[in-house]
Design a protein around this motif. Sequence first.
Motif, PDB file in Angstrom:
ATOM      1  N   LEU A  22      12.555 -39.164 -12.417  1.00  0.00           N
ATOM      2  CA  LEU A  22      12.145 -38.426 -11.171  1.00  0.00           C
ATOM      3  C   LEU A  22      12.462 -37.097 -11.174  1.00  0.00           C
ATOM      4  N   LEU A  23      13.868 -36.726 -11.691  1.00  0.00           N
ATOM      5  CA  LEU A  23      14.623 -35.521 -11.609  1.00  0.00           C
ATOM      6  C   LEU A  23      13.553 -34.700 -12.600  1.00  0.00           C
ATOM      7  N   PHE A  24      13.017 -35.084 -13.591  1.00  0.00           N
ATOM      8  CA  PHE A  24      12.398 -34.565 -14.561  1.00  0.00           C
ATOM      9  C   PHE A  24      11.005 -33.949 -13.806  1.00  0.00           C
ATOM     10  N   GLY A  25      10.377 -35.058 -13.264  1.00  0.00           N
ATOM     11  CA  GLY A  25       9.215 -34.545 -12.699  1.00  0.00           C
ATOM     12  C   GLY A  25       9.253 -33.662 -11.496  1.00  0.00           C
ATOM     13  N   ILE A  58      14.187 -26.141 -25.280  1.00  0.00           N
ATOM     14  CA  ILE A  58      14.586 -26.594 -26.545  1.00  0.00           C
ATOM     15  C   ILE A  58      15.977 -26.007 -26.996  1.00  0.00           C
ATOM     16  N   ALA A  59      16.280 -24.846 -27.042  1.00  0.00           N
ATOM     17  CA  ALA A  59      17.541 -24.267 -27.190  1.00  0.00           C
ATOM     18  C   ALA A  59      18.812 -24.900 -26.431  1.00  0.00           C
ATOM     19  N   VAL A  60      18.587 -25.253 -25.246  1.00  0.00           N
ATOM     20  CA  VAL A  60      19.597 -25.776 -24.544  1.00  0.00           C
ATOM     21  C   VAL A  60      20.086 -27.390 -24.871  1.00  0.00           C
ATOM     22  N   MET A 223      18.588 -29.755 -19.923  1.00  0.00           N
ATOM     23  CA  MET A 223      19.887 -30.626 -19.547  1.00  0.00           C
ATOM     24  C   MET A 223      19.246 -31.961 -19.044  1.00  0.00           C
ATOM     25  N   ILE A 224      18.130 -32.143 -18.681  1.00  0.00           N
ATOM     26  CA  ILE A 224      17.711 -33.632 -18.361  1.00  0.00           C
ATOM     27  C   ILE A 224      17.115 -34.262 -19.536  1.00  0.00           C
ATOM     28  N   LEU A 230      22.414 -39.222 -23.300  1.00  0.00           N
ATOM     29  CA  LEU A 230      23.710 -39.758 -22.853  1.00  0.00           C
ATOM     30  C   LEU A 230      23.713 -40.734 -21.967  1.00  0.00           C
ATOM     31  N   TRP A 231      22.726 -41.174 -21.075  1.00  0.00           N
ATOM     32  CA  TRP A 231      22.682 -42.204 -20.364  1.00  0.00           C
ATOM     33  C   TRP A 231      22.333 -43.614 -21.097  1.00  0.00           C
TER      34      TRP A 231
END
Length: 277
Positions: A22-25, A58-60, A223-224, A230-231
């Motif tokens: 949802l955060l990505f969307g 991509i870099a992040v 970051m997402i 990570l999750w």
Amino acid sequence: MTLATVDNPWLLILAGALGIGLLFGLVAAATRYCNMGAVSDWVLTGDMGRMRAWLLSIAVAIAAVGAFELLGAIDLDQTRVNYRAADFPWLRYLLGGTMFGIGMVLAGGCTTKTLVNIGQGDLKSLWAYAVVGLTALVLLNWPTARLFIDQGLAWPGLSLASLGIDHQDAGGIAAGITSLDHAYLRPVMASLLATGLFVWLWRLDHARRMRPADLAGGIGIGMIIVLGWLWTGSSTGQALMNEAALAFDPPRGTGTQSLSFVGPAAESLRLAADPKL
């Protein structure tokens, strides 16, 4: 109580994945983030705003994933899809990338944009995504199609193992060539790649400032993506993988992974047809 002690890690992982999706969307919709849009803006109008947002994400992601893997927070040698396998089926990569690119153009957007459009009520995008899911379902589950992909399209491939290289990522290849430890070369290669992209974007930014939406989209999406790794690779994800390894009927889809758009479409259709499959 820590996450590792939760009685049902499967439900917890799904809840976290839903939140990440949802955060990505939300970020993608708010910033107009789209892979195909980035390319089409650049080619048709010369506007590199969304292209820079794409490269920034991509870099992040590269920089953050390299750092977290160095710290031992994630292990990308144990991903659901073995991205670092020694076999390098270059023909499959080229053919798949070309077909995916043509499909994006014909559908009017990448799968990211298609999902965002569905969330905004676009029925045309729903039809396009259903076709994506049906195609993936056939390729992933029909034995004949799997045989063609796994064996037919694997030739002519490149076996890096025959060259003494165990992994196809940049750090793994460098480790195979130099005989140094890939645990250190991987973050080094990630730093070099990410720094190169950051420097190039910084030079472009002096010519024309990035729009706030593009800057936010690039950083946010990057970051997402890292959050997904990570999750699923967290103690909760490890608990789920351990549970699945001991189960007679393990849940499908376990393993360290991040955002994906094609495979989940196939799984959704499969579950809709028969939840017991």
